[in-house]
Enzyme design. Structure first.
Site, short mmCIF file in Angstrom:
data_model
loop_
_atom_site.label_atom_id
_atom_site.label_comp_id
_atom_site.label_asym_id
_atom_site.label_seq_id
_atom_site.Cartn_x
_atom_site.Cartn_y
_atom_site.Cartn_z
N HIS A 158 32.74 -25.82 29.21
CA HIS A 158 32.64 -24.66 28.31
C HIS A 158 33.49 -23.49 28.82
O HIS A 158 33.02 -22.64 29.56
CB HIS A 158 31.16 -24.26 28.24
CG HIS A 158 30.83 -23.34 27.12
ND1 HIS A 158 29.67 -23.44 26.39
CD2 HIS A 158 31.50 -22.28 26.59
CE1 HIS A 158 29.63 -22.50 25.47
NE2 HIS A 158 30.73 -21.76 25.58
N ASN B 263 37.24 -21.03 19.47
CA ASN B 263 37.25 -19.70 18.83
C ASN B 263 38.46 -18.86 19.20
O ASN B 263 38.36 -17.72 19.65
CB ASN B 263 35.94 -18.94 19.12
CG ASN B 263 35.70 -18.72 20.60
OD1 ASN B 263 36.26 -19.41 21.44
ND2 ASN B 263 34.88 -17.75 20.93
N HIS C 265 25.95 -24.26 19.71
CA HIS C 265 25.52 -22.91 20.12
C HIS C 265 24.31 -22.62 19.25
O HIS C 265 24.44 -22.46 18.03
CB HIS C 265 26.66 -21.92 19.87
CG HIS C 265 26.27 -20.47 20.00
ND1 HIS C 265 26.78 -19.64 20.98
CD2 HIS C 265 25.43 -19.70 19.27
CE1 HIS C 265 26.26 -18.43 20.84
NE2 HIS C 265 25.45 -18.43 19.81
N ASP D 85 30.78 -21.19 30.66
CA ASP D 85 30.94 -20.28 29.53
C ASP D 85 31.85 -19.11 29.93
O ASP D 85 31.56 -17.95 29.64
CB ASP D 85 29.58 -19.76 29.01
CG ASP D 85 29.70 -19.10 27.63
OD1 ASP D 85 30.81 -19.11 27.06
OD2 ASP D 85 28.69 -18.59 27.14
N PHE E 17 30.32 -9.60 23.93
CA PHE E 17 29.47 -10.50 24.71
C PHE E 17 30.35 -11.36 25.62
O PHE E 17 31.43 -11.79 25.20
CB PHE E 17 28.70 -11.44 23.78
CG PHE E 17 27.54 -10.82 23.05
CD1 PHE E 17 26.33 -10.65 23.69
CD2 PHE E 17 27.66 -10.44 21.71
CE1 PHE E 17 25.24 -10.11 23.02
CE2 PHE E 17 26.57 -9.90 21.02
CZ PHE E 17 25.36 -9.72 21.68
N GLY E 18 29.87 -11.65 26.82
CA GLY E 18 30.56 -12.65 27.65
C GLY E 18 30.87 -12.19 29.05
O GLY E 18 30.97 -10.99 29.32
ZN LIG Z 1 28.08 -19.98 22.84
#
Ligand SMILES: [Zn+2]
Length: 423
Positions: free
Chosen positions: A58, A92, A177, A303, A321-322
């Site tokens: 991921h 994405n 997700h 992630d 986010f992230g």
């Molecule tokens: Zn996700």
């Protein structure tokens, strides 16, 4: 010999081998493992671990489209710095990887740059909009290893059921997700005492677990292979445990940040703690660690979500986010979980090397004579401060910024050549 790694502690999770040995590499492959006398390029690996390079299920490489946050080149440099030799990249980007031409572009660029295998993941729905399915067949022919709308759930359950049927018929997994956006609303961190105290809207754990429950029911009918991304709470774990007991073809992953941080780390509105799913409670985090140890959780996935400075230098409400995580995953987990005795190192590596590869349908990496040399050299005792300079990723958005970390990747060898070296 091209390279000899001298006196390292070889840990090979697939064979279960753990011994002090030298590894000789020639023409890209492992020539021999044992006591090697002569060589031109010898690296002293005393007290360092040598293991097969890591596999991330991921990663967000951001290219095409968001090159101010990361490019394939900086993402792969970061991966090598983190000890990774393979990454699966989420679709994405802009345009979204929902077509063969984007998949082929990513693979072409990755091969041109080298240093890390890249396995693209194609979108489940066109443009990640959740309205109609992407051409899953042509994406498979172009080389994707899975499908995902990561960042979004597939809200339309009928559409997801169709995607599962197609995926099953061509033996491909879906990476889901899981989030009910109606329950998340405009939440920024986990719902709970901290959110209340900081005056922030919270995301309840049911946002994740309710969609997992829904999708498990569809898996029961379709038999499709499902991988749950970044699970973060107790109820999700219980549901997945039950599904596994019923022999449903499901797997799941957890991120290093959900294993090592909680909503307490949001501190004074630290936007680097804003991740999706949100950092959870202490009891959730402890349950995730237990789930990793007892086998409910199959894999650790980073992630890795790099963001440009501007995307995070905002109020917590507006920040993206992230977290940028591929370079800190191994040292963070080693320091937090292995050193404290919560998990055996070889078991942790199994979930960072072997199961991820299997979930992606790739032959797992192992240290074996005759195999391509894809090896990470890790020094567990090196201590350093994490500054922005530490990151080869364009994303410096880490909760570890300004903290000290113990354990460093000293070298990563990709197909017999250094993709990263410190010494
Ligand atoms: Zn996700």
């Amino acid at each position: 010999m091209d390279i000899v790694l001298k006196n390292g502690i070889v840990v090979d999770p697939l064979s279960g081998i753990r011994k002090t040995a030298d590894i000789a590499i020639e023409n890209g492959t492992i020539q021999s493992i044992g006591n090697i006398k002569k060589s031109t390029q010898e690296l002293d690996c005393k007290n360092n671990f040598l293991f097969p390079s890591l596999f991330d299920l991921h990663t967000h490489l951001r290219e095409p489209g968001f090159e101010s946050s990361e490019t394939i080149e900086t993402g792969l440099a970061a991966a090598a710095h983190g000890g990774y030799g393979s990454v699966c990249c989420m679709p994405n980007s802009l345009p979204v990887n929902d077509s063969a031409v984007i998949t082929k572009y990513i693979r072409y660029r990755a091969e041109e740059i080298g240093g890390c295998n890249v396995y693209p993941i194609g979108a489940i729905t066109k443009d990640l909009c959740g309205k109609s399915l992407s051409d899953m067949y042509s994406l498979k022919s172009a080389g994707v290893v899975a499908y995902s709308d990561d960042g979004f759930p597939v809200e339309d359950s009928s559409l997801l059921r169709k995607a599962m049927k197609i995926a099953k018929s061509i033996n491909m997994p879906l990476f889901l997700h899981e989030e009910d956006k109606f329950l998340s609303q405009d939440g920024m961190i986990r719902d709970g005492e901290i959110a209340v105290r900081l005056g922030l809207n919270g995301i309840p754990p049911s946002s994740e677990s309710s969609i997992i429950a829904r999708d498990l029911e569809i898996v029961r009918e379709t038999g499709a292979r499902i991988h749950f991304c970044h699970i973060s709470c107790i109820r999700s774990l219980q549901l997945i445990k039950e599904a596994k007991r019923d022999n449903l073809p499901v797997t799941c992953e957890v991120t290093p940040h959900h294993l090592c941080f909680t909503d307490l780390d949001v501190g004074q509105y630290n936007t680097n703690a804003k991740v999706n799913p949100p950092l959870a409670s202490i009891s959730d985090r402890d349950a995730l660690i237990d789930g990793l140890v007892d086998g409910t959780i199959d894999a650790v996935a980073t992630d890795h979500a790099p963001h440009s400075y501007d995307m995070k230098r905002k109020s917590i409400k507006d920040a993206a986010f992230g977290m940028s995580g591929i370079e800190t995953a191994l040292p963070l987990l080693y320091a937090s979980l292995v050193k404290s005795g919560k998990i055996d190192f070889s078991k942790l590596l199994y979930k960072m090397i072997i199961t991820p590869a299997r979930i992606a349908g790739v032959k797992p990496n192992t240290i074996e004579t005759g195999r391509l040399a894809n090896i990470t050299v890790f020094d567990p005792s090196e201590t350093y401060n994490v500054t922005e300079k530490f990151f080869l990723s364009k994303g410096k958005n880490s909760l570890l910024l300004g903290k000290s970390l113990e354990g460093a990747v000293k070298a990563t060898i990709f197909n017999g050549k250094f993709s990263y070296r410190m010494f």
